[in-house]
Design a protein around this motif. Structure first.
Motif, mmCIF file in Angstrom:
data_model
loop_
_atom_site.group_PDB
_atom_site.id
_atom_site.type_symbol
_atom_site.label_atom_id
_atom_site.label_comp_id
_atom_site.label_asym_id
_atom_site.label_seq_id
_atom_site.Cartn_x
_atom_site.Cartn_y
_atom_site.Cartn_z
ATOM 1 N N THR A 14 -1.469 20.590 0.063
ATOM 2 C CA THR A 14 -1.617 20.238 1.476
ATOM 3 C C THR A 14 -0.984 18.892 1.790
ATOM 4 O OG1 THR A 14 -3.748 19.104 1.166
ATOM 5 C CG2 THR A 14 -3.810 21.497 1.526
ATOM 6 N N CYS A 15 -0.486 18.177 0.765
ATOM 7 C CA CYS A 15 0.092 16.848 0.964
ATOM 8 C C CYS A 15 1.532 16.972 1.471
ATOM 9 C CB CYS A 15 0.067 16.050 -0.330
ATOM 10 S SG CYS A 15 -1.578 15.856 -1.054
ATOM 11 N N THR A 16 1.879 16.170 2.447
ATOM 12 C CA THR A 16 3.195 16.273 3.073
ATOM 13 C C THR A 16 4.319 15.753 2.191
ATOM 14 O OG1 THR A 16 2.875 14.134 4.164
ATOM 15 C CG2 THR A 16 2.220 16.105 5.387
ATOM 16 N N ASN A 17 4.024 14.929 1.205
ATOM 17 C CA ASN A 17 5.066 14.353 0.361
ATOM 18 C C ASN A 17 5.195 15.048 -0.991
ATOM 19 O OD1 ASN A 17 2.742 13.519 -0.876
ATOM 20 N ND2 ASN A 17 3.175 11.318 -0.774
ATOM 21 N N GLY A 18 4.541 16.202 -1.154
ATOM 22 C CA GLY A 18 4.653 16.953 -2.398
ATOM 23 C C GLY A 18 3.694 16.546 -3.486
ATOM 24 N N ASP A 19 2.754 15.687 -3.212
ATOM 25 C CA ASP A 19 1.741 15.279 -4.189
ATOM 26 C C ASP A 19 0.911 16.494 -4.589
ATOM 27 O OD1 ASP A 19 -0.146 14.022 -5.735
ATOM 28 O OD2 ASP A 19 -0.972 12.779 -4.117
ATOM 29 N N ARG A 20 0.850 16.786 -5.886
ATOM 30 C CA ARG A 20 0.056 17.915 -6.398
ATOM 31 C C ARG A 20 -1.308 17.485 -6.916
ATOM 32 N NH1 ARG A 20 4.569 20.246 -4.291
ATOM 33 N NH2 ARG A 20 4.569 22.486 -4.681
ATOM 34 N N SER A 21 -1.686 16.253 -6.661
ATOM 35 C CA SER A 21 -3.002 15.782 -7.114
ATOM 36 C C SER A 21 -4.102 16.544 -6.400
ATOM 37 C CB SER A 21 -3.156 14.290 -6.820
ATOM 38 O OG SER A 21 -2.146 13.534 -7.452
ATOM 39 N N THR B 19 0.845 -1.196 0.000
ATOM 40 C CA THR B 19 0.000 0.000 0.000
ATOM 41 C C THR B 19 0.880 1.246 0.000
ATOM 42 O OG1 THR B 19 -0.122 0.007 2.421
ATOM 43 C CG2 THR B 19 -1.909 -1.103 1.222
ATOM 44 N N PHE B 20 0.298 2.326 -0.463
ATOM 45 C CA PHE B 20 0.997 3.619 -0.459
ATOM 46 C C PHE B 20 0.014 4.672 0.034
ATOM 47 C CE2 PHE B 20 2.576 7.576 -2.348
ATOM 48 C CZ PHE B 20 3.914 7.520 -1.963
ATOM 49 N N ARG B 21 0.326 5.291 1.162
ATOM 50 C CA ARG B 21 -0.583 6.244 1.788
ATOM 51 C C ARG B 21 -0.106 7.671 1.546
ATOM 52 N NH1 ARG B 21 -1.213 8.913 6.718
ATOM 53 N NH2 ARG B 21 -3.398 9.193 7.369
ATOM 54 N N VAL B 22 -1.054 8.547 1.259
ATOM 55 C CA VAL B 22 -0.776 9.961 1.032
ATOM 56 C C VAL B 22 -1.432 10.764 2.149
ATOM 57 C CG1 VAL B 22 -1.007 11.884 -0.572
ATOM 58 C CG2 VAL B 22 -0.736 9.571 -1.452
ATOM 59 N N ASP B 23 -0.661 11.568 2.861
ATOM 60 C CA ASP B 23 -1.200 12.401 3.932
ATOM 61 C C ASP B 23 -1.386 13.821 3.398
ATOM 62 O OD1 ASP B 23 -1.923 13.759 6.200
ATOM 63 O OD2 ASP B 23 -0.082 13.348 7.325
ATOM 64 N N CYS B 24 -2.644 14.189 3.169
ATOM 65 C CA CYS B 24 -2.954 15.510 2.602
ATOM 66 C C CYS B 24 -3.824 16.354 3.523
ATOM 67 C CB CYS B 24 -3.633 15.353 1.246
ATOM 68 S SG CYS B 24 -2.613 14.554 -0.013
ATOM 69 N N GLY B 25 -3.983 15.945 4.787
ATOM 70 C CA GLY B 25 -4.792 16.711 5.721
ATOM 71 C C GLY B 25 -6.278 16.459 5.544
ATOM 72 N N THR B 26 -7.095 17.318 6.155
ATOM 73 C CA THR B 26 -8.554 17.124 6.160
ATOM 74 C C THR B 26 -9.341 18.340 5.682
ATOM 75 O OG1 THR B 26 -8.758 17.929 8.445
ATOM 76 C CG2 THR B 26 -8.312 15.563 8.144
ATOM 77 N N ASN B 27 -8.653 19.451 5.384
ATOM 78 C CA ASN B 27 -9.341 20.713 5.087
ATOM 79 C C ASN B 27 -10.235 21.137 6.253
ATOM 80 O OD1 ASN B 27 -9.899 22.950 3.345
ATOM 81 N ND2 ASN B 27 -11.863 22.045 2.811
ATOM 82 N N ALA B 28 -9.751 20.908 7.466
ATOM 83 C CA ALA B 28 -10.548 21.207 8.659
ATOM 84 C C ALA B 28 -10.900 22.678 8.770
ATOM 85 C CB ALA B 28 -9.795 20.750 9.908
ATOM 86 N N ASP B 29 -10.046 23.566 8.252
ATOM 87 C CA ASP B 29 -10.324 24.997 8.349
ATOM 88 C C ASP B 29 -11.228 25.492 7.229
ATOM 89 O OD1 ASP B 29 -8.621 24.853 6.197
ATOM 90 O OD2 ASP B 29 -7.117 26.245 6.987
ATOM 91 N N GLY B 30 -11.616 24.612 6.310
ATOM 92 C CA GLY B 30 -12.520 25.006 5.232
ATOM 93 C C GLY B 30 -11.920 25.961 4.226
ATOM 94 N N SER B 31 -10.592 26.011 4.137
ATOM 95 C CA SER B 31 -9.934 26.987 3.270
ATOM 96 C C SER B 31 -10.099 26.670 1.788
ATOM 97 C CB SER B 31 -8.446 27.074 3.615
ATOM 98 O OG SER B 31 -7.813 25.814 3.461
ATOM 99 N N TYR C 18 -11.830 19.894 -0.480
ATOM 100 C CA TYR C 18 -10.657 19.563 -1.278
ATOM 101 C C TYR C 18 -9.438 19.389 -0.392
ATOM 102 C CZ TYR C 18 -13.147 21.315 -5.439
ATOM 103 O OH TYR C 18 -14.056 21.522 -6.456
ATOM 104 N N VAL C 19 -8.573 18.447 -0.771
ATOM 105 C CA VAL C 19 -7.207 18.374 -0.250
ATOM 106 C C VAL C 19 -6.282 18.132 -1.437
ATOM 107 C CG1 VAL C 19 -7.871 17.561 2.053
ATOM 108 C CG2 VAL C 19 -7.344 15.892 0.253
#
Length: 446
Positions: free
Chosen positions: A242-249, A186-198, A221-222
């Motif tokens: 917002t992704c910690t690994n530089g993912d621009r998706s 598996t490969f996991r992407v950490d992009c946050g949750t958009n908790a602030d609604g930005s 969106y994240v």
């Protein structure tokens, strides 16, 4: 007529007046949930069997409130869980018929508006003294054009009582499309949750490119921070992420709203004007994990690949593209296409599995779907397609008590939970995608 907190709104209109509802939104819950046949707080699927029985009776006898024929097709112990995958074909036929009736009503309404506009134009040309009336007619025409552009606003309604089910009454084992993964990595992407609604809007760049408010409901969106209806791939790649690994998706899904309170968009497109009231409920967690194929190695997904799962209009389109999966923490062995009522201490969960069999050539198609597909039940991809990393979104929410929550939807879908969906555009840098493929095919967890 829809009610949001202390505001009364006519669907498709910005007219309003101040009411006497309490500022904490309790008035909204009492009014919206009245049509559900329940109070706003049922102690999160209480253990009382009498309450569950009463709930089922209300579901059977009160569904006519919304002009939806939703007779349950399953009489087993799950109280007729019409959302289970095995029953979706029957429900699709029923709801498809209802959708045809609604479209006929809209067509008749469009013809009436057309006749009125022609009459207004003729009268305006007859006499200069009617200029002011002509101006009024232009205002009415603007509203008519908005209704033509953003259809179904007159059909907006809160969710139905039959849209909810106690998760403990759902049979284990339902997986739906794309839910079978092998022991591959598996490969996991950490992009946050958009908790602030930005980063939210009511566009849909994948299924409605180039059209503002194409979704008529709000998306979270994240990933890349530049996604709108008009964004180019180059603009998305050039933006921050917002992704910690530089993912621009870009990754996005419709929001869930807390009906106990009023959101700031009660008079906006995508919000109250399209029947989506309440304040947005932020996800407590967002897990984006890419899985392998159970029968073959995966290949890299191409830059710019458009992916969509589920159907935002499944309530009227039928079940062909529907892929909603709802559950609760502690009950992940079962899913339903209805809103699950979770026991105390259990959180609401949405699972969104994406197609992972690519045609090997196109990043998009005319219908924005046919260039990719889901594997067969044994995991194999159809001839002429190749497996790519299979994206699964898992969204978890600390939802309000009882039934005081709803998924944003097109107004004529009336917050039906079967319409859950999500979309993505792959813009991973090539080296990052290569790493994901290597991790998956070598059975690592990265």
């Amino acid at each position: 007529m829809l009610v949001a907190g202390g505001v009364v709104v006519a669907a498709g209109s910005a007219s309003a007046h101040t009411g006497s509802d309490s500022t904490d939104g309790s008035g909204l819950v009492s009014r919206l949930t009245e049509s559900l046949g329940t109070s706003g707080n049922d102690d999160q699927a209480s253990d009382g069997s009498d309450e569950q029985s009463s709930e089922n009776q209300r579901t059977d006898h009160d569904s006519s409130d919304r002009d939806r024929d939703r007779d349950d097709s399953d009489s087993d112990s799950d109280s007729g869980d019409r959302g289970d995958r095995g029953d979706r074909g029957d429900r699709g036929d029923r709801e498809g018929g209802s959708g045809n009736d609604r479209r006929d009503d809209r067509n008749r309404g469009d013809q009436d508006r057309s006749d009125q506009d022609q009459s207004g134009d003729h009268n305006g040309d007859q006499n200069e003294d009617r200029k002011n009336d002509g101006n009024d007619g232009n205002d009415d025409g603007d509203e008519g054009r908005a209704e033509e552009q953003f259809k179904g606003r007159d059909q907006a309604a809160p969710p139905d009582a039959s849209d909810f089910v106690d998760i403990r009454q759902v049979d284990p084992g339902s997986e739906g499309d794309g839910g079978r993964f092998s022991a591959a990595g598996t490969f996991r992407v950490d992009c946050g949750t958009n908790a602030d609604g930005s980063h939210r809007n009511s566009d849909n760049i994948v299924l409605g490119p180039g059209k503002r408010n194409a979704a008529q409901h709000v998306h979270d969106y994240v990933g890349t921070t530049a996604t709108t209806f008009a964004s180019s791939d180059e603009e998305l790649r050039s933006a921050s992420t917002t992704c910690t690994n530089g993912d621009r998706s870009t990754y996005y899904w419709p929001v869930i709203r807390d009906l106990n309170s009023t959101g700031p968009d009660a008079f906006d497109d995508g919000g109250g004007l399209d029947g989506n009231f309440g304040s947005v409920l932020p996800a407590a967690s967002v897990d984006l994990t890419f899985h392998g194929n159970p029968t073959d190695d995966v290949v890299a997904a191409p830059q710019g690949l458009r992916l969509a799962t589920g159907d935002a209009k499944a309530g009227t389109n039928g079940q062909e593209n529907a892929n909603a999966k709802w559950t609760c923490t502690g009950f992940e062995d079962r899913t339903t296409t209805r809103y699950p009522l979770c026991p105390q201490g259990s959180s609401l969960v949405r699972i969104l599995d994406f197609p992972s069999c690519w045609d090997g050539e196109n990043t998009d198609s005319d219908d924005h779907r046919s260039h990719v597909g889901f594997p067969e039940e044994d995991g194999t991809c159809d001839r002429g397609t190749v497996p790519i990393p299979a994206l699964r979104m898992t969204l978890t929410y600390d939802r309000p008590d009882g039934r005081a929550f709803a998924l944003d939807s097109f107004p004529d879908q009336q917050h039906n939970p079967v319409t859950d969906h999500a979309s993505s555009i792959n813009l991973m840098p090539s080296r990052l995608m290569d790493r994901a493929v290597s991790c998956i095919n070598s059975r690592q967890a990265c």
